[in-house]
Scaffold this active site. Sequence first.
Site, mmCIF file in Angstrom:
data_model
loop_
_atom_site.group_PDB
_atom_site.id
_atom_site.type_symbol
_atom_site.label_atom_id
_atom_site.label_comp_id
_atom_site.label_asym_id
_atom_site.label_seq_id
_atom_site.Cartn_x
_atom_site.Cartn_y
_atom_site.Cartn_z
ATOM 1 N N ARG A 99 44.799 -20.446 -31.187
ATOM 2 C CA ARG A 99 45.072 -19.378 -32.064
ATOM 3 C C ARG A 99 43.934 -18.736 -32.950
ATOM 4 O O ARG A 99 44.001 -18.501 -34.083
ATOM 5 C CB ARG A 99 46.101 -20.080 -33.209
ATOM 6 N N SER A 113 55.339 -19.034 -37.528
ATOM 7 C CA SER A 113 54.658 -20.142 -37.967
ATOM 8 C C SER A 113 53.403 -19.796 -38.972
ATOM 9 O O SER A 113 52.666 -18.983 -38.810
ATOM 10 C CB SER A 113 53.684 -20.851 -36.837
ATOM 11 N N GLU A 130 48.207 -19.430 -40.694
ATOM 12 C CA GLU A 130 47.893 -18.682 -39.548
ATOM 13 C C GLU A 130 47.801 -17.335 -39.973
ATOM 14 O O GLU A 130 47.027 -16.518 -39.376
ATOM 15 C CB GLU A 130 49.101 -19.116 -38.650
HETATM 16 P P1 NAP Z 1 57.974 -27.951 -31.312
HETATM 17 O O1 NAP Z 1 58.460 -27.951 -29.755
HETATM 18 O O2 NAP Z 1 58.945 -28.422 -31.975
HETATM 19 O O3 NAP Z 1 56.800 -28.775 -31.270
HETATM 20 C C1 NAP Z 1 55.969 -29.149 -32.360
HETATM 21 C C2 NAP Z 1 54.429 -28.943 -31.979
HETATM 22 O O4 NAP Z 1 54.184 -29.838 -31.168
HETATM 23 C C3 NAP Z 1 54.207 -27.434 -31.466
HETATM 24 O O5 NAP Z 1 53.681 -26.796 -32.389
HETATM 25 C C4 NAP Z 1 53.343 -27.508 -30.312
HETATM 26 O O6 NAP Z 1 52.216 -27.333 -30.244
HETATM 27 C C5 NAP Z 1 53.278 -29.261 -30.070
HETATM 28 N N1 NAP Z 1 54.026 -29.768 -28.780
HETATM 29 C C6 NAP Z 1 55.210 -29.782 -28.441
HETATM 30 N N2 NAP Z 1 55.482 -30.232 -27.356
HETATM 31 C C7 NAP Z 1 54.217 -30.274 -26.844
HETATM 32 C C8 NAP Z 1 53.836 -30.800 -25.561
HETATM 33 N N3 NAP Z 1 54.240 -30.984 -24.530
HETATM 34 N N4 NAP Z 1 52.192 -30.817 -25.388
HETATM 35 C C9 NAP Z 1 51.368 -30.382 -26.332
HETATM 36 N N5 NAP Z 1 51.901 -29.867 -27.595
HETATM 37 C C10 NAP Z 1 53.160 -30.177 -27.829
HETATM 38 O O7 NAP Z 1 57.425 -26.493 -31.707
HETATM 39 P P2 NAP Z 1 58.259 -25.431 -32.124
HETATM 40 O O8 NAP Z 1 57.734 -24.983 -33.515
HETATM 41 O O9 NAP Z 1 59.638 -25.220 -31.884
HETATM 42 O O10 NAP Z 1 57.559 -24.288 -31.405
HETATM 43 C C11 NAP Z 1 57.504 -24.101 -29.852
HETATM 44 C C12 NAP Z 1 56.450 -23.368 -29.516
HETATM 45 O O11 NAP Z 1 56.278 -22.259 -30.028
HETATM 46 C C13 NAP Z 1 55.242 -23.942 -29.838
HETATM 47 O O12 NAP Z 1 54.356 -23.674 -28.578
HETATM 48 C C14 NAP Z 1 54.745 -23.116 -31.002
HETATM 49 O O13 NAP Z 1 53.172 -22.937 -31.164
HETATM 50 C C15 NAP Z 1 55.254 -21.766 -30.548
HETATM 51 N N6 NAP Z 1 55.648 -21.013 -31.640
HETATM 52 C C16 NAP Z 1 54.531 -20.191 -32.313
HETATM 53 C C17 NAP Z 1 54.946 -19.460 -33.445
HETATM 54 C C18 NAP Z 1 53.591 -18.985 -34.100
HETATM 55 O O14 NAP Z 1 53.994 -17.850 -34.791
HETATM 56 N N7 NAP Z 1 52.469 -18.920 -33.695
HETATM 57 C C19 NAP Z 1 55.999 -19.498 -34.014
HETATM 58 C C20 NAP Z 1 56.939 -20.194 -33.521
HETATM 59 C C21 NAP Z 1 56.597 -20.957 -32.312
HETATM 60 P P3 NAP Z 1 51.582 -26.019 -29.935
HETATM 61 O O15 NAP Z 1 51.979 -25.061 -31.144
HETATM 62 O O16 NAP Z 1 50.314 -25.960 -29.638
HETATM 63 O O17 NAP Z 1 52.328 -25.420 -28.665
#
Ligand code: NAP
Length: 354
Positions: A170, A254, A350
């Site tokens: 990020r 996020s 972020e």
């Molecule tokens: P989630 O699936 O509830 O997981 C929580 C966190 O754990 C995530 O942030 C993700 O990191 C990490 N994670 C989950 N499974 C993983 C795996 N198999 N290997 C490595 N890391 C893992 O997350 P969520 O909040 O619903 O989001 C789902 C995805 O959408 C994530 O990748 C998240 O980053 C992305 N997202 C980004 C934003 C943004 O504004 N940047 C907003 C919403 C969702 P990572 O974040 O590194 O993937």
Amino acid sequence: MSHSDSAQFIAGYPLKAHNTFGFDVRAQFACRIEHEEQLMAAVRDPRAAGLPRLVLGGGSNVVLTGDFGGLVLLVALRGRQVVREDDEAWYVEAAGGEPWHEFVGWTLSQGMPGLENLALIPGTVGAAPIQNIGAYGLEMCERFASLRVVELATGEVVELDARACQFGYRDSFFKREGRDRFVITSVTFRLPKVWQPRAGYADLARALAVNDTAVGSPSESDGSQPSAQAIFDAVVAVRRAKLPDPLELGNAGSFFKNPVVDAAQFGALKLREPEVVSYPQPDGRVKLAAGWLIDRCGWKGRAMGAAAVHERQALVLVNRGGASGAEVLALAKAIQRDVLERFGVELDAEPVCL
Ligand code: NAP
């Protein structure tokens, strides 16, 4: 210079529709940029002399804490095309103002998969490299070829490769040394012709499994592995179920980055909090789920004034209506303080806070 290349300044411009939190603030001047030439005309305009500048695409990664006393450049550059192709990949270029999600859908409709895990991320193509957007196991930098920028101080157009962009988790050059110096006018992606689905994230795998069992589902390719379209549809479904639509409830996705801690700090934390959600990194460090830390501190669904932590996703701060940027920042600070006190871990915001 043709009329359409001249800069049209609008004084006292309302920014409510240009930031996804929906903060009701104004810019001293705003200028809509539809052609690269308008960009330089705008920054060289005497009315902009000495003023701070803010580049806004979708406004999905910014917290505007008050009126902006400067010039806002509204990047509305459009266009997308396949610029070349070799045996291994397609190279697709999109203008900085293209809406990201529409662009991802278009690449799939052209039979060029590779960006599907990044479906439904708000914002524009030009904003994507700034924080190297990532979701469901894919980061933008993995599909990146190059980008074009205009350097605001000189008007020079430069092409930058991945190395120059210094992509991180990020993160990129544009969040650090390059901050406020460039406008990203277009990005070229490299989409490999040999495609492999990336469906390891639990939420995504679950959604794909549900679709797989649906009678007559059109989204499955051959039954053995999900198609890119199936992944796109599943990501859209999961995100819609979990994340608030900024048009209904203002937010910037996020609000905090997932902290990455060293092995020793993680060991000590795990002893105190055996259930801590964690993901080991290739470099030996450990990524913690910021949402879990926030939830554990009791913040999920809680409000401070009109600013609140989303009920279904603790990483997302929302504007319940009429909140100011300052209120959202006060809530963010309270959360950061509690997480630091309980876990000894610092959470970084972020979005860019102005
Ligand atoms: P989630 O699936 O509830 O997981 C929580 C966190 O754990 C995530 O942030 C993700 O990191 C990490 N994670 C989950 N499974 C993983 C795996 N198999 N290997 C490595 N890391 C893992 O997350 P969520 O909040 O619903 O989001 C789902 C995805 O959408 C994530 O990748 C998240 O980053 C992305 N997202 C980004 C934003 C943004 O504004 N940047 C907003 C919403 C969702 P990572 O974040 O590194 O993937």
